[in-house]
Design a protein around this motif. Structure first.
Motif, PDB file in Angstrom:
ATOM      1  N   ALA A 128      18.688  -2.467  -6.240  1.00 40.63           N
ATOM      2  CA  ALA A 128      18.284  -3.040  -4.950  1.00 40.63           C
ATOM      3  C   ALA A 128      16.855  -3.559  -5.033  1.00 40.63           C
ATOM      4  CB  ALA A 128      18.403  -1.991  -3.847  1.00 40.63           C
ATOM      5  N   PHE A 129      16.004  -2.775  -5.675  1.00 34.69           N
ATOM      6  CA  PHE A 129      14.613  -3.196  -5.804  1.00 34.69           C
ATOM      7  C   PHE A 129      14.499  -4.438  -6.690  1.00 34.69           C
ATOM      8  CE2 PHE A 129      10.385  -3.024  -7.799  1.00 34.69           C
ATOM      9  CZ  PHE A 129       9.614  -3.102  -6.655  1.00 34.69           C
ATOM     10  N   LEU A 187      15.454  -7.419  -4.712  1.00 36.93           N
ATOM     11  CA  LEU A 187      14.345  -7.792  -3.827  1.00 36.93           C
ATOM     12  C   LEU A 187      13.261  -8.526  -4.621  1.00 36.93           C
ATOM     13  CD1 LEU A 187      12.659  -7.596  -1.175  1.00 36.93           C
ATOM     14  CD2 LEU A 187      11.790  -5.415  -2.051  1.00 36.93           C
ATOM     15  N   TYR A 213      15.381  -5.518   3.069  1.00 41.77           N
ATOM     16  CA  TYR A 213      15.235  -4.365   2.174  1.00 41.77           C
ATOM     17  C   TYR A 213      14.691  -3.169   2.955  1.00 41.77           C
ATOM     18  CZ  TYR A 213      13.499  -1.456  -1.657  1.00 41.77           C
ATOM     19  OH  TYR A 213      13.247  -0.415  -2.512  1.00 41.77           O
ATOM     20  N   ALA A 251      16.801   0.349   2.791  1.00 45.37           N
ATOM     21  CA  ALA A 251      16.464   1.301   1.723  1.00 45.37           C
ATOM     22  C   ALA A 251      16.117   2.687   2.269  1.00 45.37           C
ATOM     23  CB  ALA A 251      15.285   0.751   0.924  1.00 45.37           C
ATOM     24  N   LYS A 289      11.331   2.874   0.101  1.00 48.76           N
ATOM     25  CA  LYS A 289      10.481   1.964   0.884  1.00 48.76           C
ATOM     26  C   LYS A 289       9.000   2.248   0.614  1.00 48.76           C
ATOM     27  CE  LYS A 289      12.540   2.911   4.866  1.00 48.76           C
ATOM     28  NZ  LYS A 289      13.019   2.901   6.257  1.00 48.76           N
ATOM     29  N   THR A 340       7.998   1.019  -2.662  1.00 46.68           N
ATOM     30  CA  THR A 340       7.969  -0.444  -2.687  1.00 46.68           C
ATOM     31  C   THR A 340       6.648  -0.964  -2.126  1.00 46.68           C
ATOM     32  OG1 THR A 340      10.364  -0.547  -2.515  1.00 46.68           O
ATOM     33  CG2 THR A 340       9.150  -2.528  -1.866  1.00 46.68           C
TER      34      THR A 340
END
Ligand code: ZN
Ligand code: ZN
Lengths: 532, 341
Positions: free
Chosen positions: A3-4, A7, A27, A31, A36, A39
């Motif tokens: 997922a990261f 992004l 995102y 997430a 998060k 991130t």
């Protein structure tokens, strides 16, 4: 990590602000809190403790790729990024992996204290599981510097949208000394009391450059003018009996400026100032040149001798917090009045001084100040609207910087070297010379200021006009003249020409000028005499 | 090197004294053997040209009225004291490596080449020789190409995504070779393929010589996003972001080149998307080709010549850098007549 990585790719491959903000907001909605938090941390330059040295990473990367280390090292400057170079030379991944970002960070943390063998096993296993962008990100977790094409401002905007919170308040929460290792998503973003950290600075209000002149500003009486000093913009925080100094780049510099500790003797607790750190010798009319500050920036702690040679004071522009209250919403006029009152009784030896306002009534007055800025050791003027609040980040309209025109000299290009990263396949780094009779004396390098189109044109020319190669450097036929702009000049015995320039860059490619019209060493020495 | 080398490197280009001809010369000479039609290899102003039958139509299209003769792949021809033949280089349709034999010593000038079969060009065939002149445009171990079908999937996914979002996809690609290769990789089910005139003219030349290309539409001024929704536009890189491209908006733009492997270059040049696809060999491809020739002496031209040469020497070859005016896959060629990607 998937997922990261998605992004990261979405942000990285787009130049459009809306697409980046949308990707981030989506995102942040989906997430887990811990992902998060990490991130935000990674995109604002924070990273896990380094578990593996870059030396080992290079060795293992070359080993797994089956190439000699020198070859790896030769690729690195061309790619321009260590994490990416490793990701590119490795063979394709054998399998895939579903661990989320935060899990990878935990696993990385788990080998922090392990021996070299265990670290190597872990890293090689990760490389075999992660492909493409995921592998690049894994390497970045180790090497640091995961800044992508997303500013703090855009990230904050996306966060505001995803969490339904005020953007300016979030910007303040994200400032300062926090790290995912010692906070939580809740504490950082959601908790009531965001001021738990005494050192937390406010976001700096940044100005845009004033195009044209002050004639463009309506109603001169609504504006205030002050010197734009040529030092380091800093924020001085006095809270809980302690002091903290932050740079504009959000770097905590407290230990580098011990003389500011005495500020607590002269200003009440709960005060935050925005100002300029300058070397200013007692009893002199002007601050010392910027280069005298350089040794002070270069080290984490300061020897006594240097404190004497290069004493630093903060010249305060603005007041952000007073008696523990955030006063940024007040008009500049009121903040400034309070600041002047606070500084009124300040004795000569205090490490904080009030940066003066420059009285004026017409644009002509401002022109006169700007013409004298170089003599005052300032790099121009700041123009601020009297009723402006202290905003977060770079905002148009209320504050303008009006800088001095740079010094310029026409020079001949004699060496060219290709760039790295973004411009890996172009010649972008040039060495310039001035004429000295028949000889050419190199005096500066410059690598920015041309358009991509001009870089392409000069690259094609360099290929066809190479006289000699020295590794990556090519000596070219002396032919092209460039106007080099710079902010300052000083004597330097280390340079063949005897001078060193500050912020040299290419202002213009003077295709209209023949070689014979380039400036001479005498011209350069005359500039040194005038401005050095 | 022997006192009388079969090929020498002169300011005019690669020269064969025994046959008195040049290979891909960049100054005017009487007799030129041309590896392929890209403008840094096939230049104007030579007395006579010799190239493969498949390369000639594009050369005539680009260079106009030239005195040129065609030769088949593998056909041997005696020129002065040299035996000359052309062998597939897999770079673009008609591209060749040129084999020159004098007194039993064999040299091969490979021009530009790639190992992957692109489905359009006659695939690369290794030629045994004593001396091999190779390019090294992508001669660094950071360049590894994915299979063509993989890149085709990325390309079509992107196109489909654009089409579904009501946007035109516009791909920058050089008009000779790369453009046709990309066209052949597209899934025609997604939408129409529109070509800029520079691309469509080259398509027409190739179709006329018997190369099969999927259906394309000339993007003249009546063709817009309204008349042709869900379209993919193939245009020279210089057309991206130009006034010409406006009528296809809203659009996303992409760029296809081996240089897209580097994140920095991708961010600078790709527009919205970068696709890693090249008509030059990647690191493994270069090394594989060199091994296949069984040559001991390697001459390295365009690209990362110094690094690649050092590596070859370390691995036991006798390698040296030779000066060149070839540009390789120049991402930044200022116009579409520049070397293709
Ligand atoms: Zn080519
Ligand atoms: Zn070429």
């Amino acid at each position: 990590m998937k997922a990261f990585a998605a992004l990261f790719t979405a942000i990285d491959q787009s130049t459009k602000t809306t697409i980046k903000v949308n990707a981030l907001a989506e995102y942040f909605k989906a997430a887990d809190d811990i992902d998060k938090l990490w991130t935000i941390a990674l995109f604002s330059g924070r990273r896990p403790k380094r578990a593996v040295s870059t030396t080992r990473l290079r060795e293992w990367g070359a080993e797994v790729a089956g190439i000699p280390l020198w070859l790896f090292e030769d690729c690195y400057p061309i790619v321009g990024d260590l994490a990416e170079t490793i990701a590119l030379v490795l063979p394709p991944n054998q399998t895939t992996d579903n661990r989320p970002l935060s899990q990878w960070i935990n696993d990385l943390r788990a080998v922090y204290k392990a021996d070299e063998t265990a670290k190597k096993v872990f890293v090689l296993d990760a490389w075999a599981r992660l492909g493409g962008t995921e592998r690049f990100i894994f390497n970045k977790l180790i090497t640091g510097g995961m800044r992508v094409g997303v500013s703090q401002k855009l990230m904050t905007r996306a966060l505001a949208r995803a969490t339904d919170r005020d953007e300016a308040e979030l910007a303040h929460r994200l400032m300062g000394n926090w790290h995912p290792d010692d906070t939580t998503w809740h504490a950082l973003i959601e908790a009531q009391d965001a001021s738990a950290d005494a050192s937390r600075p406010y976001p700096f209000h940044l100005a845009y450059a004033l195009e044209g002149g002050p004639e463009a500003l309506e109603h001169p009486a609504d504006w205030r003018a002050e010197w734009k000093w040529d030092g380091i913009r800093g924020q001085l925080i006095l809270r809980g009996g302690e002091y903290f100094v932050w740079s504009r780049g959000e770097e905590l510099m407290t230990d580098r400026f011990p003389e500011l500790a005495r500020a607590v003797d002269y200003l009440p607790d709960g005060t935050v100032l925005d100002g300029e750190l300058l070397v200013w010798h007692p009893g002199t009319a002007h601050p010392a040149r910027f280069n005298t500050l350089q040794p002070r920036i270069g080290r984490k702690t300061v020897p006594k001798k240097l404190l004497k040679e290069a004493p630093v004071v903060l010249h305060a522009y603005d007041l952000l917090e007073w008696q523990g209250e955030d006063v940024r919403h007040l008009p500049f006029r009121e903040r400034r009045a309070q600041l002047e009152t606070a500084c009124a009784a300040m004795p000569e030896e205090a490490p904080v001084k009030l940066s003066p306002q420059l009285k004026f009534s017409t644009p002509a007055d401002l022109h006169a100040y700007r013409d004298g800025a170089r003599d005052a050791q300032a790099e121009g003027l700041m123009l601020k609207r009297a009723d402006s609040p202290y905003l977060a980040g770079r905002k148009k309209g209320d504050w303008w910087k009006w800088k001095l025109a740079p010094l310029t000299i026409d020079a001949v290009m004699i060496y060219a070297q290709s760039g790295s990263g973004r411009r890996a396949n172009l010649f972008t780094d040039f060495t310039f010379a001035v004429r000295d009779g028949e000889a050419l004396v190199p005096f500066t390098k410059a690598y920015s200021g041309l358009t991509d189109k001009e870089f392409r044109e000069i690259t094609a020319w360099v290929r066809k006009n190479t006289l000699q190669r020295f590794g990556p450097v090519r000596q070219v036929t002396p032919h092209h003249v460039f106007e080099i702009a710079f902010e300052g000049i000083q004597a330097s015995p280390r340079h063949k020409s005897g001078v060193a320039l500050r912020f040299p860059r290419m202002l213009r490619w003077r295709q209209d000028k023949p070689l014979a019209e380039a400036n001479t060493l005498d011209d350069l020495n005359e500039m040194l005499r005038l401005y050095g | 090197m022997s006192s009388n080398p079969v090929l020498t490197f002169t300011p005019e280009g690669i020269y064969c004294p025994a046959g008195d001809f040049y290979i891909d010369p960049w100054r005017r000479v009487d007799r030129a053997m041309i590896t392929h039609g890209h403008s840094d290899h096939a230049r104007w102003g030579m007395g006579r040209y010799l190239a493969t039958h498949e390369a000639l139509p594009v050369m005539r299209h680009r260079l106009g009225d030239i005195e040129a003769e065609g030769i088949a792949y593998g056909e041997r021809r005696v020129i002065g004291g040299a035996i000359v033949s052309f062998h597939p280089a897999g770079h673009v349709p008609g591209s060749a490596q040129i084999r020159v034999e004098v007194g039993g010593e064999v040299w091969v000038a490979s021009g530009d080449y790639k190992i992957i079969d692109d489905g359009l060009s006659t695939p690369f065939e290794p030629v045994r020789c004593h001396h091999f002149i190779t390019e090294s445009t992508f001669g660094l171990p950071v360049f590894h190409w994915e299979p063509q079908q993989t890149v085709a999937a990325y390309l079509n996914d992107w196109w489909r995504g654009c089409a579904d979002a009501g946007k035109t996809a516009m791909l920058g690609a050089y008009s000779l070779g790369k453009a046709q290769r990309l066209i052949s990789m597209l899934d025609p089910e997604i939408g129409p393929v529109l070509c800029h005139a520079a691309v469509e003219n080259t398509n027409a030349v190739m179709r006329a010589q018997g190369i099969t290309l999927p259906e394309t539409i000339l993007a003249n001024k009546d063709v817009t996003a309204k008349t042709h929704p869900r379209a993919m536009v193939i245009a020279p890189p210089s057309a991206l972001g130009s006034a010409w491209s406006k009528r296809f908006g809203p659009l996303e733009s992409g760029f296809a080149s081996g240089w897209m492997a580097m994140r920095g270059v991708r961010r600078r040049r790709a527009g919205d998307r970068g696709f890693i696809i090249s008509d030059h060999a990647d690191w493994d491809g270069l090394l594989w080709a060199i091994k296949q020739t069984e040559a001991e002496n390697i001459y390295v031209t365009h690209g990362y010549t110094d690094i690649f040469t050092r590596y070859l020497n370390e691995q036991g070859w006798n390698a040296q850098v030779v000066p060149t005016q070839f540009e390789g896959e120049s991402l930044d060629a200022s116009d579409d007549s520049g070397e293709a990607a």
